[in-house]
Design an enzyme around this catalytic site. Structure first.
Site, PDB file in Angstrom:
ATOM      1  N   ALA A   1       0.822  -1.394  -0.064  1.00  0.00           N
ATOM      2  CA  ALA A   1       0.075   0.004   0.040  1.00  0.00           C
ATOM      3  C   ALA A   1       0.595   1.227  -0.078  1.00  0.00           C
ATOM      4  CB  ALA A   1      -0.892   0.094   1.218  1.00  0.00           C
TER       5      ALA A   1
ATOM      6  N   GLU B   1       0.900 -10.050  -1.190  1.00  0.00           N
ATOM      7  CA  GLU B   1      -0.440 -10.544  -1.433  1.00  0.00           C
ATOM      8  C   GLU B   1      -0.887 -10.521  -2.634  1.00  0.00           C
ATOM      9  OE1 GLU B   1      -2.565  -9.553   2.696  1.00  0.00           O
ATOM     10  OE2 GLU B   1      -1.750  -7.420   1.678  1.00  0.00           O
TER      11      GLU B   1
ATOM     12  N   GLY C   1       1.514  -5.922   0.765  1.00  0.00           N
ATOM     13  CA  GLY C   1       0.478  -6.036  -0.232  1.00  0.00           C
ATOM     14  C   GLY C   1       1.025  -6.563  -1.591  1.00  0.00           C
TER      15      GLY C   1
ATOM     16  N   GLU D   1       3.546  -6.859   8.219  1.00  0.00           N
ATOM     17  CA  GLU D   1       2.841  -5.887   8.841  1.00  0.00           C
ATOM     18  C   GLU D   1       2.785  -5.769  10.092  1.00  0.00           C
ATOM     19  OE1 GLU D   1       1.009  -6.955   4.662  1.00  0.00           O
ATOM     20  OE2 GLU D   1       2.110  -8.099   6.013  1.00  0.00           O
TER      21      GLU D   1
END
Length: 266
Positions: A70, A117, A114, A137
């Site tokens: 992000a 991901e 991310g 995270e």
């Protein structure tokens, strides 16, 4: 909707029956903002509805980062980093956007948070030998809420997945290959040719057969993966609880201030 030098955040290029999609924000390590989410989601939708496109290859611009996750600067400015249209596509326009056309990630560098991901959401992964994968995270007071907390568990041995998620430490491309998290590891100069070559092998097969096989294998029904519904409910509930904590504010703040975070467990 555009950024540096008015370049779009995502570029697409047709190569016969393969659509090459490039995350093009190298100045931000290809981090995900609203524009990137919208354009990537749109590219996947167009590929999935175009009978001439049989495979998608997804990569990042530059040699340093596939995707840094992000865009924290955009978030700090109060910007929405989800797609401006079809918000149900999820983070990056791909995380909750299952398509029938196969998607190959060509991971050209670091894929953290991310970025990992997004790789987990792809069907096959080819990695440059200097690539790294990880879900850091917990080091920021957050959780891997874009599917990482349950998809990593499905794709590598569960104790390995837990170690990666609970320590937040990244792994090398070679280790990812040992764990079968990626299909192939190649020198950076060979990455795109290798991914496109793999795509061409798939594209030479009967497209309806390939797409039906993917849907059966992943449990895709009417453009959704209902088998993941309960996992998403748990992930979303935990994400909302964590994001409202003091630690969730402390983690990014400490990162921005280049200091160790002080956790309060509240």
């Amino acid at each position: 909707m555009t950024h540096t030098e008015n370049r779009p955040a995502v570029r697409t290029e047709r190569r016969d029956h393969v659509l090459l999609v490039t995350l093009d924000r190298p100045e931000a390590r290809n981090a995900v903002n609203g524009e990137l989410s919208t354009l990537l989601g749109r590219a996947l939708h167009e590929a999935d509805t175009d009978p001439e496109i049989r495979v998608v290859v997804l990569t990042g611009a530059g040699e340093q980062s596939f995707c840094a996750g992000a865009d924290l600067k955009a978030i700090m400015r109060g910007e929405d980093i989800f797609p401006s249209e079809n918000r149900q596509w999820g983070f990056g326009g791909i995380i909750q956007h299952p398509v029938s056309v196969p998607v190959i990630a060509a991971v050209n560098g670091v894929a953290l948070g991310g970025g990992t991901e997004i790789a987990l959401a792809c069907d096959l992964v080819v990695a440059a030998d200097h690539a790294r994968f990880g879900l850091p995270e917990v080091k920021r007071g957050l959780i891997a809420a874009a599917g990482g907390a349950f998809r990593l568990m499905e794709q590598v041995p569960h104790r390995v997945a837990l170690e990666m998620m609970l320590t937040g430490e990244p792994i090398t491309a070679a280790r990812a290959h040992e764990l079968h998290l990626v299909n192939r590891v190649v020198p950076a100069a060979e990455l795109l040719d290798t991914a496109l070559g793999l795509a061409e092998v798939i594209a030479a097969n009967a497209p309806l057969s390939v797409q039906a096989t993917k849907r059966v294998a992943l449990g895709i029904t009417d453009g959704a993966r209902p088998g993941e519904d309960e996992a998403w409910r748990r992930s979303d509930a935990e994400m909302m609880a964590v994001m409202g904590s003091e630690d969730a504010a402390e983690g990014p703040r400490a990162f921005a201030e280049k200091r160790e975070p002080v956790w309060r467990a509240r």
